[in-house]
Design an enzyme around this catalytic site. Structure first.
Site, PDB file in Angstrom:
ATOM      1  N   ASP A   1      -5.650 -29.092   5.988  1.00 21.98           N
ATOM      2  CA  ASP A   1      -5.318 -30.350   6.444  1.00 21.98           C
ATOM      3  C   ASP A   1      -4.636 -31.297   5.541  1.00 21.98           C
ATOM      4  O   ASP A   1      -5.638 -31.751   4.817  1.00 21.98           O
ATOM      5  CB  ASP A   1      -6.094 -30.820   7.633  1.00 21.98           C
ATOM      6  CG  ASP A   1      -5.350 -31.887   8.401  1.00 21.98           C
ATOM      7  OD1 ASP A   1      -4.323 -32.586   7.803  1.00 21.98           O
ATOM      8  OD2 ASP A   1      -5.452 -31.932   9.561  1.00 21.98           O
TER       9      ASP A   1
ATOM     10  N   TYR B   1       8.562 -41.784  10.629  1.00 19.72           N
ATOM     11  CA  TYR B   1       8.960 -40.803  10.015  1.00 19.72           C
ATOM     12  C   TYR B   1      10.231 -41.084   8.994  1.00 19.72           C
ATOM     13  O   TYR B   1       9.671 -40.796   7.867  1.00 19.72           O
ATOM     14  CB  TYR B   1       9.798 -39.480  11.035  1.00 19.72           C
ATOM     15  CG  TYR B   1      10.245 -38.283  10.247  1.00 19.72           C
ATOM     16  CD1 TYR B   1       9.578 -37.314  10.409  1.00 19.72           C
ATOM     17  CD2 TYR B   1      11.719 -38.207   9.758  1.00 19.72           C
ATOM     18  CE1 TYR B   1       9.862 -36.240   9.675  1.00 19.72           C
ATOM     19  CE2 TYR B   1      12.006 -36.870   9.214  1.00 19.72           C
ATOM     20  CZ  TYR B   1      10.899 -35.938   9.443  1.00 19.72           C
ATOM     21  OH  TYR B   1      11.308 -34.731   8.694  1.00 19.72           O
TER      22      TYR B   1
ATOM     23  N   LYS C   1       9.423 -40.858   4.882  1.00 17.80           N
ATOM     24  CA  LYS C   1      10.404 -39.966   4.003  1.00 17.80           C
ATOM     25  C   LYS C   1      10.866 -40.890   2.892  1.00 17.80           C
ATOM     26  O   LYS C   1      11.098 -40.621   1.998  1.00 17.80           O
ATOM     27  CB  LYS C   1      11.469 -39.467   4.875  1.00 17.80           C
ATOM     28  CG  LYS C   1      10.734 -38.306   5.828  1.00 17.80           C
ATOM     29  CD  LYS C   1      10.043 -37.085   4.917  1.00 17.80           C
ATOM     30  CE  LYS C   1       9.675 -35.992   5.891  1.00 17.80           C
ATOM     31  NZ  LYS C   1       9.043 -34.793   5.117  1.00 17.80           N
TER      32      LYS C   1
ATOM     33  N   THR D   1      14.299 -25.142  13.059  1.00 15.40           N
ATOM     34  CA  THR D   1      13.059 -25.018  13.128  1.00 15.40           C
ATOM     35  C   THR D   1      12.401 -25.647  14.200  1.00 15.40           C
ATOM     36  O   THR D   1      12.790 -26.030  14.997  1.00 15.40           O
ATOM     37  CB  THR D   1      11.932 -25.398  11.872  1.00 15.40           C
ATOM     38  OG1 THR D   1      12.216 -26.756  11.836  1.00 15.40           O
ATOM     39  CG2 THR D   1      12.703 -25.160  10.413  1.00 15.40           C
TER      40      THR D   1
HETATM   41  N1  LIG Z   1      13.618 -29.102  10.384  1.00 14.42           N
HETATM   42  C1  LIG Z   1      14.274 -30.060   9.983  1.00 14.42           C
HETATM   43  O1  LIG Z   1      15.424 -30.485  10.613  1.00 14.42           O
HETATM   44  C2  LIG Z   1      13.739 -30.978   8.751  1.00 14.42           C
HETATM   45  C3  LIG Z   1      14.806 -31.936   8.316  1.00 14.42           C
HETATM   46  C4  LIG Z   1      14.411 -32.609   7.396  1.00 14.42           C
HETATM   47  C5  LIG Z   1      13.143 -32.593   6.736  1.00 14.42           C
HETATM   48  N2  LIG Z   1      12.253 -31.706   7.103  1.00 14.42           N
HETATM   49  C6  LIG Z   1      10.884 -31.434   6.589  1.00 14.42           C
HETATM   50  O2  LIG Z   1      10.539 -30.360   6.357  1.00 14.42           O
HETATM   51  C7  LIG Z   1       9.334 -30.104   6.431  1.00 14.42           C
HETATM   52  C8  LIG Z   1       8.934 -28.699   7.006  1.00 14.42           C
HETATM   53  O3  LIG Z   1       9.535 -28.993   8.577  1.00 14.42           O
HETATM   54  P1  LIG Z   1       9.367 -28.080   9.504  1.00 14.42           P
HETATM   55  O4  LIG Z   1      10.874 -28.087  10.309  1.00 14.42           O
HETATM   56  O5  LIG Z   1       9.473 -26.548   8.805  1.00 14.42           O
HETATM   57  O6  LIG Z   1       8.461 -28.082  10.577  1.00 14.42           O
HETATM   58  P2  LIG Z   1       7.624 -26.892  11.403  1.00 14.42           P
HETATM   59  O7  LIG Z   1       6.973 -27.740  12.407  1.00 14.42           O
HETATM   60  O8  LIG Z   1       8.641 -25.901  11.687  1.00 14.42           O
HETATM   61  O9  LIG Z   1       6.325 -26.336  10.275  1.00 14.42           O
HETATM   62  C9  LIG Z   1       5.514 -27.335   9.718  1.00 14.42           C
HETATM   63  C10 LIG Z   1       4.490 -26.643   9.327  1.00 14.42           C
HETATM   64  O10 LIG Z   1       3.516 -27.347   8.555  1.00 14.42           O
HETATM   65  C11 LIG Z   1       2.067 -27.365   8.994  1.00 14.42           C
HETATM   66  N3  LIG Z   1       1.709 -28.647   9.079  1.00 14.42           N
HETATM   67  C12 LIG Z   1       1.984 -29.707  10.013  1.00 14.42           C
HETATM   68  N4  LIG Z   1       0.899 -30.726   9.842  1.00 14.42           N
HETATM   69  C13 LIG Z   1      -0.006 -30.284   8.810  1.00 14.42           C
HETATM   70  C14 LIG Z   1      -0.936 -30.932   8.124  1.00 14.42           C
HETATM   71  N5  LIG Z   1      -1.414 -32.038   8.454  1.00 14.42           N
HETATM   72  N6  LIG Z   1      -1.700 -30.075   7.149  1.00 14.42           N
HETATM   73  C15 LIG Z   1      -1.200 -28.824   6.793  1.00 14.42           C
HETATM   74  N7  LIG Z   1      -0.193 -28.367   7.252  1.00 14.42           N
HETATM   75  C16 LIG Z   1       0.469 -28.821   8.588  1.00 14.42           C
HETATM   76  C17 LIG Z   1       2.236 -26.608  10.404  1.00 14.42           C
HETATM   77  O11 LIG Z   1       1.115 -26.242  10.678  1.00 14.42           O
HETATM   78  C18 LIG Z   1       3.551 -25.867  10.288  1.00 14.42           C
HETATM   79  O12 LIG Z   1       3.188 -24.481   9.528  1.00 14.42           O
HETATM   80  C19 LIG Z   1       8.355 -31.475   7.022  1.00 14.42           C
HETATM   81  O13 LIG Z   1       8.270 -32.186   5.781  1.00 14.42           O
HETATM   82  C20 LIG Z   1       9.617 -31.833   7.510  1.00 14.42           C
HETATM   83  O14 LIG Z   1       9.501 -33.546   7.788  1.00 14.42           O
HETATM   84  C21 LIG Z   1      12.585 -30.889   8.223  1.00 14.42           C
END
Ligand SMILES: NC(=O)c1ccc[n+]([C@@H]2O[C@H](COP(=O)([O-])OP(=O)(O)OC[C@H]3O[C@@H](n4cnc5c(N)ncnc54)[C@H](O)[C@@H]3O)[C@@H](O)[C@H]2O)c1
Length: 249
Positions: free
Chosen positions: A61, A155, A159, A189
């Site tokens: 975590d 958020y 970022k 996602t």
């Molecule tokens: N999906 C989008 O549109 C988007 C856009 C811009 C940025 N992001 C960023 O991309 C990254 C991944 O996002 P995603 O869309 O794949 O999310 P997701 O929810 O699909 O997957 C997140 C993963 O991170 C893990 N996780 C969450 N909290 C955790 C913690 N405290 N410690 C360890 N693991 C943890 C979860 O178990 C999961 O496997 C994030 O940083 C998110 O902010 C996503």
């Protein structure tokens, strides 16, 4: 194959690597030849993915700084310093600034900003000691612009912090470890499931994206692979946006 893109034999840690963008990153880095360590709070999912990629699963975590240090020390002892670290774990919570409860505010900052610092520092100290490596932080377009209509000030603030943390570490570690960020736009996602289910949000998102569609997680992962590789050997302290043109208008 351009030789600088080759990741053969590189040890690569991906936080939050069990799902979504992190999963795609783990898959692409493995395709490029890297030995991938999937560090996620969801150990079952990390273990299942690691088995398919001939990688390693780690329960972590990212909000737990001590656990990150212990995981990094254990990895360095067993496998050496990572060549690549992708700080990807993140969460989103939508709440108006006037109403958000402080526990939720703090949780988002804790995972998305402090979490990046904890793992960057824990694994980064072994990379800096080894004198080589590439860190890629997963930021967001939300670190540059206040997206709408969904309210998510915590958020966005986290970022924006990741972007300056990226530049700060890049300067501190210059000549040893490169530190960059990828700022994805809306990506298909779990994290965007809520917004995709609400036409009033989703239609606004799509109207704001010149390319007219969300990213596939693999399209974000390929940008990460570039920054992680020697093809980016003179690139540090940059935030590479992959957003279908969202922030261009
Ligand atoms: N999906 C989008 O549109 C988007 C856009 C811009 C940025 N992001 C960023 O991309 C990254 C991944 O996002 P995603 O869309 O794949 O999310 P997701 O929810 O699909 O997957 C997140 C993963 O991170 C893990 N996780 C969450 N909290 C955790 C913690 N405290 N410690 C360890 N693991 C943890 C979860 O178990 C999961 O496997 C994030 O940083 C998110 O902010 C996503």
């Amino acid at each position: 194959m351009i030789r600088e893109f080759d990741l053969t034999g590189r040890l690569a840690v991906v936080t939050g690597g069990a799902a979504g963008i992190g999963r795609a990153i783990a898959e692409v880095l493995a395709e490029g030849g890297a030995r991938v360590v999937i560090a996620d709070r969801n150990l079952a999912a990390a273990t299942a993915l690691a088995a398919t990629l001939n990688g390693v699963a780690l329960a972590l975590d990212v909000t737990d700084a001590e656990a990150a240090e212990a995981a990094a020390a254990g990895l360095a002892r067993d496998h050496g310093a990572p060549a690549i670290l992708v700080n990807n774990a993140g969460i989103v919570q939508n709440a108006p600034a006037l109403e958000v409860n402080l526990a939720d505010w703090r949780r988002v900052i804790e995972v998305n900003l402090h979490g990046v610092f904890h793992t960057a520092r824990a694994f980064g100290r072994h990379m800096v000691a080894a004198g080589a490596g590439s860190v890629v932080n997963i930021s967001s377009i939300c670190g540059e612009v206040a997206v709408h209509p969904q309210p998510q000030a915590a958020y966005n603030a986290a970022k924006a912090g990741v972007n300056l943390l990226t530049r700060s570490l890049a300067v501190e570690w210059a000549g040893k470890v490169r530190v960059n960020a990828v700022a994805p736009g809306y990506t298909a996602t779990e994290l965007t499931l809520l917004g995709r289910s609400k036409p009033e949000w989703f239609d606004t998102w799509l109207r704001g994206i010149p390319m007219g569609r969300l990213a596939d997680p693999r399209e974000i992962a390929l940008a990460v692979a570039f920054l992680a590789s020697d093809a980016a050997s003179y690139i540090t302290g940059t935030v590479l946006t992959a957003d279908g043109g969202y922030t261009a208008i």
